[in-house]
Design an enzyme around this catalytic site. Structure first.
Site, PDB file in Angstrom:
ATOM      1  N   CYS A 139      46.053  40.215  39.480  1.00 52.42           N
ATOM      2  CA  CYS A 139      44.791  39.665  39.961  1.00 52.42           C
ATOM      3  C   CYS A 139      44.375  38.555  39.002  1.00 52.42           C
ATOM      4  CB  CYS A 139      43.749  40.783  39.999  1.00 52.42           C
ATOM      5  SG  CYS A 139      42.133  40.208  40.517  1.00 52.42           S
ATOM      6  N   CYS A 146      31.209  31.998  38.353  1.00 54.22           N
ATOM      7  CA  CYS A 146      31.222  31.611  39.771  1.00 54.22           C
ATOM      8  C   CYS A 146      29.872  31.000  40.100  1.00 54.22           C
ATOM      9  CB  CYS A 146      31.466  32.847  40.647  1.00 54.22           C
ATOM     10  SG  CYS A 146      31.649  32.475  42.402  1.00 54.22           S
ATOM     11  N   CYS A 150      26.692  36.244  44.721  1.00 50.25           N
ATOM     12  CA  CYS A 150      26.688  37.461  45.535  1.00 50.25           C
ATOM     13  C   CYS A 150      25.983  38.545  44.716  1.00 50.25           C
ATOM     14  CB  CYS A 150      28.106  37.857  45.886  1.00 50.25           C
ATOM     15  SG  CYS A 150      28.958  36.530  46.763  1.00 50.25           S
ATOM     16  N   CYS A 153      27.876  41.380  42.741  1.00 48.42           N
ATOM     17  CA  CYS A 153      29.052  40.994  41.946  1.00 48.42           C
ATOM     18  C   CYS A 153      28.665  40.630  40.519  1.00 48.42           C
ATOM     19  CB  CYS A 153      29.747  39.818  42.616  1.00 48.42           C
ATOM     20  SG  CYS A 153      31.100  39.150  41.646  1.00 48.42           S
ATOM     21  N   GLY A 206      35.592  33.896  40.174  1.00 50.68           N
ATOM     22  CA  GLY A 206      35.478  32.581  40.783  1.00 50.68           C
ATOM     23  C   GLY A 206      35.770  32.558  42.268  1.00 50.68           C
ATOM     24  N   GLU A 207      35.337  31.473  42.881  1.00 48.37           N
ATOM     25  CA  GLU A 207      35.584  31.238  44.300  1.00 48.37           C
ATOM     26  C   GLU A 207      36.751  30.248  44.385  1.00 48.37           C
ATOM     27  OE1 GLU A 207      34.803  32.196  47.538  1.00 48.37           O
ATOM     28  OE2 GLU A 207      36.326  30.658  47.793  1.00 48.37           O
ATOM     29  N   SER A 238      41.400  35.302  48.184  1.00 53.54           N
ATOM     30  CA  SER A 238      40.163  35.892  48.692  1.00 53.54           C
ATOM     31  C   SER A 238      39.019  34.884  48.586  1.00 53.54           C
ATOM     32  CB  SER A 238      39.825  37.143  47.877  1.00 53.54           C
ATOM     33  OG  SER A 238      38.562  37.646  48.269  1.00 53.54           O
ATOM     34  N   SER A 260      35.670  38.028  51.987  1.00 47.55           N
ATOM     35  CA  SER A 260      34.641  38.959  51.524  1.00 47.55           C
ATOM     36  C   SER A 260      33.576  39.045  52.606  1.00 47.55           C
ATOM     37  CB  SER A 260      34.029  38.446  50.216  1.00 47.55           C
ATOM     38  OG  SER A 260      34.987  38.523  49.206  1.00 47.55           O
ATOM     39  N   PHE A 261      33.732  39.953  53.521  1.00 44.14           N
ATOM     40  CA  PHE A 261      32.870  40.005  54.692  1.00 44.14           C
ATOM     41  C   PHE A 261      31.571  40.755  54.391  1.00 44.14           C
ATOM     42  CE2 PHE A 261      32.146  40.530  59.333  1.00 44.14           C
ATOM     43  CZ  PHE A 261      32.328  39.210  59.670  1.00 44.14           C
ATOM     44  N   HIS A 262      31.710  42.036  54.069  1.00 44.46           N
ATOM     45  CA  HIS A 262      30.648  42.842  53.465  1.00 44.46           C
ATOM     46  C   HIS A 262      29.406  43.145  54.287  1.00 44.46           C
ATOM     47  CE1 HIS A 262      33.113  42.485  50.019  1.00 44.46           C
ATOM     48  NE2 HIS A 262      32.659  41.360  49.554  1.00 44.46           N
ATOM     49  N   CYS A 380      37.468  45.591  40.664  1.00 49.41           N
ATOM     50  CA  CYS A 380      36.892  44.448  41.372  1.00 49.41           C
ATOM     51  C   CYS A 380      35.447  44.238  40.991  1.00 49.41           C
ATOM     52  CB  CYS A 380      36.844  44.708  42.871  1.00 49.41           C
ATOM     53  SG  CYS A 380      38.387  44.702  43.646  1.00 49.41           S
TER      54      CYS A 380
HETATM   55  N1  SAH Z   1      35.172  34.918  44.969  1.00 51.71           N
HETATM   56  C1  SAH Z   1      36.147  35.476  45.815  1.00 51.71           C
HETATM   57  C2  SAH Z   1      37.223  36.222  45.092  1.00 51.71           C
HETATM   58  C3  SAH Z   1      36.847  37.156  43.949  1.00 51.71           C
HETATM   59  S1  SAH Z   1      36.028  38.659  44.237  1.00 51.71           S
HETATM   60  C4  SAH Z   1      35.500  36.350  46.856  1.00 51.71           C
HETATM   61  O1  SAH Z   1      34.334  36.632  46.728  1.00 51.71           O
HETATM   62  O2  SAH Z   1      36.173  36.701  47.812  1.00 51.71           O
HETATM   63  C5  SAH Z   1      37.197  39.854  44.828  1.00 51.71           C
HETATM   64  C6  SAH Z   1      36.562  40.916  45.735  1.00 51.71           C
HETATM   65  O3  SAH Z   1      35.780  41.869  44.975  1.00 51.71           O
HETATM   66  C7  SAH Z   1      35.606  40.305  46.730  1.00 51.71           C
HETATM   67  O4  SAH Z   1      35.761  40.860  47.995  1.00 51.71           O
HETATM   68  C8  SAH Z   1      34.265  40.671  46.144  1.00 51.71           C
HETATM   69  O5  SAH Z   1      33.270  40.618  47.109  1.00 51.71           O
HETATM   70  C9  SAH Z   1      34.538  42.053  45.608  1.00 51.71           C
HETATM   71  N2  SAH Z   1      33.540  42.518  44.636  1.00 51.71           N
HETATM   72  C10 SAH Z   1      32.760  41.794  43.838  1.00 51.71           C
HETATM   73  N3  SAH Z   1      31.966  42.603  43.092  1.00 51.71           N
HETATM   74  C11 SAH Z   1      32.258  43.855  43.436  1.00 51.71           C
HETATM   75  C12 SAH Z   1      31.803  45.133  42.991  1.00 51.71           C
HETATM   76  N4  SAH Z   1      30.891  45.243  42.046  1.00 51.71           N
HETATM   77  N5  SAH Z   1      32.344  46.228  43.545  1.00 51.71           N
HETATM   78  C13 SAH Z   1      33.307  46.129  44.482  1.00 51.71           C
HETATM   79  N6  SAH Z   1      33.791  44.952  44.924  1.00 51.71           N
HETATM   80  C14 SAH Z   1      33.272  43.827  44.415  1.00 51.71           C
HETATM   81 FE1  SF4 Z   2      31.680  34.608  43.325  1.00 50.99          FE
HETATM   82 FE2  SF4 Z   2      33.289  36.201  44.781  1.00 50.99          FE
HETATM   83 FE3  SF4 Z   2      31.566  37.250  42.998  1.00 50.99          FE
HETATM   84 FE4  SF4 Z   2      30.640  36.154  45.238  1.00 50.99          FE
HETATM   85  S1  SF4 Z   2      31.965  37.974  45.075  1.00 50.99           S
HETATM   86  S2  SF4 Z   2      29.816  35.808  43.158  1.00 50.99           S
HETATM   87  S3  SF4 Z   2      32.070  34.448  45.538  1.00 50.99           S
HETATM   88  S4  SF4 Z   2      33.302  35.924  42.530  1.00 50.99           S
END
Ligand code: SAH
Ligand code: SF4
Length: 403
Positions: A139, A146, A150, A153, A206-207, A238, A260-262, A380
């Site tokens: 990973c 970032c 979100c 995150c 990061g994105e 992702s 990252s749908f959520h 994650c």
């Molecule tokens: N920025 C990109 C890629 C990195 S995050 C994105 O957002 O897709 C990788 C995955 O972990 C994403 O689906 C993100 O939403 C999820 N994630 C972030 N914080 C998390 C947390 N605290 N618990 C579980 N998943 C999380």
């Molecule tokens: Fe950035 Fe992905 Fe975290 Fe959202 S989930 S803040 S896009 S790293």
């Protein structure tokens, strides 16, 4: 103005304005000798020519150097024995083959390895290796921090942000291969059979689609048949949903896509993944429907973080199934990984199971992601380097999540 002072050289040029906008940060950092790691084949050839390699030889030299760096993991020009001694010395004067410095390496009880690596400017990013029985996934990160915020995150709470260069992105793969001892002997090719590092996911900090060019160049290097040689089907990018870049990813990288749908309503997704205010669920789904056709890839992975009483009801599960109808998909349920000050809690296990069952009964694979490396904060959304202490306050995080 006095004519003497009109001489351009004597006039100090105003320094470039300081900007917080990560999109304007130049790709190349103005530092030291040129690092060859991260240059595409074409850029490497041009760089060699610009520094004295005769144009006629450049393609061949580029191929030789490429193979040493990416097929055999060699960092020392002097070890490149199919180049003349004089040429090797010349290269060593002008260039370096540099990867990020590994600062710490932590091993979890479950075999997960977390590396803290330092990149130019003293920034640190985390890289996580997750071994499984028949494969191993790395990973990697695409940015320090970032710019998106979100609300669940940890990375999104970090203030400092900069794009990683292509060299810093592929460099994370190279340091992991060093640690796993997975470079073939010079002169040989990779052995057949399962590799320790067989898959890459761009799911660290990061994105990735806000650093598109560097991510693309780094992944092209990872896929190159004379080098690390990972198939595009073993790389998953992702994104939180940067819609305009999704089609470009299909065309120019062709890897697998995770999103990252959520959430299943714009109201909730606006809070969890604020980029939804710019590109809402419908716009995102339209782009996703096109992705498998253009990239000729299989399923899209929908990532769905399970947050207690926020997005985990049966109604959510049913809406999710409705929304993604027609898209070849798998839904990856991620139990929320808690971090200090987080404004959410993880859904209870029976709730996660019930949610998964609804999706499964509708005909979709719905694996629940087993948190790996939790004891070393490698799961994650838990990634954040120790040095990037400038973080938002709990109040600020909650305000953004509009709880
Ligand atoms: N920025 C990109 C890629 C990195 S995050 C994105 O957002 O897709 C990788 C995955 O972990 C994403 O689906 C993100 O939403 C999820 N994630 C972030 N914080 C998390 C947390 N605290 N618990 C579980 N998943 C999380
Ligand atoms: Fe950035 Fe992905 Fe975290 Fe959202 S989930 S803040 S896009 S790293």
């Amino acid at each position: 103005m006095h004519p003497d002072l009109m001489n351009n050289e004597a006039t100090p040029t105003p320094s470039a304005p300081i900007t917080q906008d990560v999109m304007t940060i130049p790709r190349k950092l103005p530092e030291g000798p040129i690092n060859l790691v991260g240059l595409t084949r074409e850029a490497l050839r041009e760089t060699l020519i610009a520094h004295g390699t005769p144009e006629k030889q450049a393609k061949m030299r580029m191929g030789q150097i490429w193979q040493w760096i990416y097929q055999w993991g060699v960092r020392d020009f002097d070890a490149m024995t199919n180049l003349s001694k004089a040429y090797r010395a010349d290269l060593a004067e002008k260039f370096v083959i540099a990867v990020p410095d590994v600062i710490t390496r932590q091993l979890s009880d479950d075999g997960t390895r977390k590396y803290l690596v330092r990149i130019a400017g003293g920034h640190e990013v985390e890289v996580v290796y997750i071994p499984e029985t028949d494969r191993g996934t790395l990973c990697i990160s695409s940015q320090v921090g970032c710019t998106l915020t979100c609300s669940f995150c940890h990375t999104g709470t970090q203030k400092l942000v900069r794009n990683l260069t292509a060299g810093e992105i592929i460099g994370q793969v190279m340091v992991a291969r060093d640690d796993l001892g997975e470079w073939p002997e010079p002169g040989t090719r990779s052995e057949e059979g399962p590799r320790l590092l067989s898959n890459i996911v761009l799911m660290g900090m990061g994105e990735p689609l806000y650093n598109f060019d560097n991510v693309r160049d780094a992944m092209k290097i990872a896929m190159d048949p004379e080098g690390i040689q990972l198939s595009r089907r073993r790389i998953t990018l992702s994104t939180s949903g940067v819609v305009p870049e999704i089609a470009k990813t299909a065309q120019e990288i062709g890897c697998l896509l995770a999103v990252s749908f959520h959430a299943t309503t714009d109201e909730v997704r606006d809070k969890l993944v604020p980029i939804n205010k710019r590109w809402n669920i419908e716009t995102l789904l339209t782009a996703l429907r096109e992705y498998p056709k253009v990239s000729n890839s299989e399923r899209i992975t929908f990532e769905y973080v399970m947050l207690k009483d926020v997005n985990d009801s049966d109604a959510d599960a049913r809406r999710l199934v409705q929304l993604i109808k027609g898209i070849p998909a798998k839904i990856n349920l991620i139990p929320f990984n808690e971090w200090p000050g987080a404004p959410y809690v993880r859904s209870d296990w029976p709730r996660i199971k019930a949610f998964a069952d609804i999706i499964h009964d509708a005909g979709y694979a719905s694996p629940i992601r087993k948190p790996r490396g939790e004891d070393i904060m490698a799961a994650c959304g838990q990634l954040k380097s120790a040095t990037e202490r400038a973080r938002k306050s709990k109040k600020q995080i909650e305000a953004e999540a509009k709880l």
